[in-house]
Design an enzyme around this catalytic site. Structure first.
Site, mmCIF file in Angstrom:
data_model
loop_
_atom_site.group_PDB
_atom_site.id
_atom_site.type_symbol
_atom_site.label_atom_id
_atom_site.label_comp_id
_atom_site.label_asym_id
_atom_site.label_seq_id
_atom_site.Cartn_x
_atom_site.Cartn_y
_atom_site.Cartn_z
ATOM 1 N N ARG A 140 -2.520 -2.146 -3.606
ATOM 2 C CA ARG A 140 -3.755 -1.387 -3.392
ATOM 3 C C ARG A 140 -3.675 -0.098 -4.199
ATOM 4 N NH1 ARG A 140 -5.597 2.586 0.906
ATOM 5 N NH2 ARG A 140 -7.840 2.473 0.737
ATOM 6 N N GLU A 162 -8.271 -5.630 4.932
ATOM 7 C CA GLU A 162 -8.082 -5.301 3.523
ATOM 8 C C GLU A 162 -6.870 -6.018 2.939
ATOM 9 O OE1 GLU A 162 -8.759 -1.150 4.839
ATOM 10 O OE2 GLU A 162 -9.497 -0.849 2.804
ATOM 11 N N ASN A 209 0.875 -1.178 0.000
ATOM 12 C CA ASN A 209 0.000 0.000 0.000
ATOM 13 C C ASN A 209 0.909 1.223 0.000
ATOM 14 O OD1 ASN A 209 -1.857 2.006 0.405
ATOM 15 N ND2 ASN A 209 -2.857 1.025 2.159
ATOM 16 N N HIS A 240 -13.163 2.442 -0.378
ATOM 17 C CA HIS A 240 -13.199 1.396 0.672
ATOM 18 C C HIS A 240 -13.843 0.121 0.141
ATOM 19 C CE1 HIS A 240 -13.478 4.736 3.993
ATOM 20 N NE2 HIS A 240 -12.202 4.401 3.802
ATOM 21 N N ARG A 263 -12.817 14.894 7.520
ATOM 22 C CA ARG A 263 -13.555 15.330 6.330
ATOM 23 C C ARG A 263 -15.002 15.662 6.679
ATOM 24 N NH1 ARG A 263 -11.837 10.212 3.481
ATOM 25 N NH2 ARG A 263 -9.688 10.590 2.842
#
Ligand code: ADP
Length: 377
Positions: A72, A365, A11, A161, A222
């Site tokens: 990823r 993940e 990642n 996601h 956010r």
């Protein structure tokens, strides 16, 4: 050493590179690590050096060999609805998607390039965070703006996601012992970034993030949904630039903007100390989440399983309870004891005898990426 095949999951972010060596068949993480401060003083020079450092760290473990690398990638744009083998053409396409994900895709591309150089003999598989949402119906994926402008600039809802939502939807089906094809599910991925999805029969039909990860739920830093008019208002009246607005909405908003902290443990501590700002932050967070749950109940026409995952979803019983309070008439009732505390493995937290099963499923993940990479090799 073990005979089970191993996949290196990479990642690659703008200033860090996370890696994990995974045995998909036994669902084990053999080892993992993080190389930070790429390109910064005191750090390594570039992503190539970062990956070399990671591979050095793996060296003693490497006897069984890495059979594939899983990468990823945040944005797959309109092209990628499934994992793909990374060849030159695929890398060029991901490169071309940089305008849609200027913060993430450049580093993702660098990660793939250096890994292909350093590990040229194994297949490299790209797993996109947007892929699971490739199935969104047009009505859910389309913004009601001028069609030509939207098409020319790739403006549509992509969702993010996806690897987590897909993994969790399948694990939740396993937990309740029913085929995923038979279930209407809502998955709440509540981490620092947060999104919720509606999944019918294992296929995603709605999700809260859009063109970028900014849309939808209130997150750590956010804003989630806002009136786009706020952007014009602040540009005109406060003279804020596009970059300042980007920072405002992505990094100075959400829990951080309202309570001054982005970690829920801190929010709860502040509430206990009497902070009204922190209480309001929690209230706004839960209100938004509940609006989405209600919307997705209607989108699906009823739900069988609601699942919480990621840092907040797995650990914060107050958020789970607050999100679902007072929904008895909809068949949603938590068992306070089952819901209490942090949940470390797939667990049903609803009370028995109600139509809707509520669960917590820890996301993974890396394992999901490793499995998808192995499946393509
Ligand atoms: P990321 O989006 O960075 O992958 P995570 O899924 O790891 O985020 O979630 C991180 C967030 O999880 C933290 O910011 C915090 O709000 C929340 N969190 C982690 N541990 C706990 C805990 N014990 N109680 C409440 N919230 C927690």
């Amino acid at each position: 050493m073990g005979k089970s095949p191993r996949v290196l999951v990479v990642n690659s972010g703008s200033s860090s590179l996370k890696y994990q060596l995974v045995e998909p068949e036994t669902a084990t993480a053999v080892t993992s690590g993080l190389v930070e401060r790429i390109g910064e003083p005191g750090g390594v020079a570039d992503h190539g050096e970062a990956l070399r450092e990671a591979l050095d760290a793996l060296e003693p473990l490497d006897e069984a060999g890495i059979v594939a690398v899983g990468h990823r990638v945040v944005h797959g744009g309109p092209d990628f609805g499934a994992p793909v083998l990374a060849d030159d053409e695929v890398v060029a396409k991901i490169h071309a998607l940089i305008p849609l994900a200027p913060l993430h895709n450049p580093a993702n591309v660098r990660g793939i390039e250096v890994a292909r150089e350093l590990l040229p003999d194994v297949p490299h598989v790209v797993v996109f965070d947007t892929a699971f949402f490739h199935t969104l119906p047009e009505a859910a994926a389309t913004y009601a703006i001028d069609t030509e402008v939207a098409q020319e600039h790739g403006v549509r809802r992509y969702g993010f996601h996806g690897t987590s939502h897909q993994f969790v939807a399948h694990a939740a089906a396993e937990l309740v012992g029913r085929p995923v094809e038979e279930l209407n599910q809502i998955v709440c991925h509540l981490g620092n970034g947060a999104s919720v999805s509606a999944v019918r029969g294992g296929v995603a039909v709605e999700t809260s993030m859009g063109l970028t990860p900014l849309e939808g739920l209130v997150m750590g830093t956010r804003s989630g949904d806002i009136d786009a008019g706020i952007v014009f208002h602040l540009a005109r009246t406060a003279g804020m630039s596009i970059d300042e607005l980007d920072v405002l909405l992505n990094r100075r908003s959400g829990l951080k903007g309202l309570a001054g902290v982005n970690d829920f443990r801190e929010v709860h501590r502040l509430i206990a100390e009497g902070s009204q700002a922190a209480q309001l932050a929690l209230d706004v967070y839960l209100h938004r989440l509940r609006k989405y749950l209600g919307a997705y109940l209607a989108v699906l026409g009823g739900v069988d399983v609601i699942t919480f995952t990621a840092g907040v979803g797995e650990n914060d019983d107050a958020v789970r309870a607050g999100a679902l309070a007072g929904l008895e008439r909809l068949g949603i009732v938590l068992d306070p004891e089952r819901n209490a505390g942090r949940v470390k493995e797939p667990t049903i937290i609803s009370a028995d005898g109600y139509p809707v099963t509520v669960a917590v499923v820890p996301t993974n993940e890396e394992l999901a990426i490793a499995r998808q990479a192995l499946a393509l090799t």
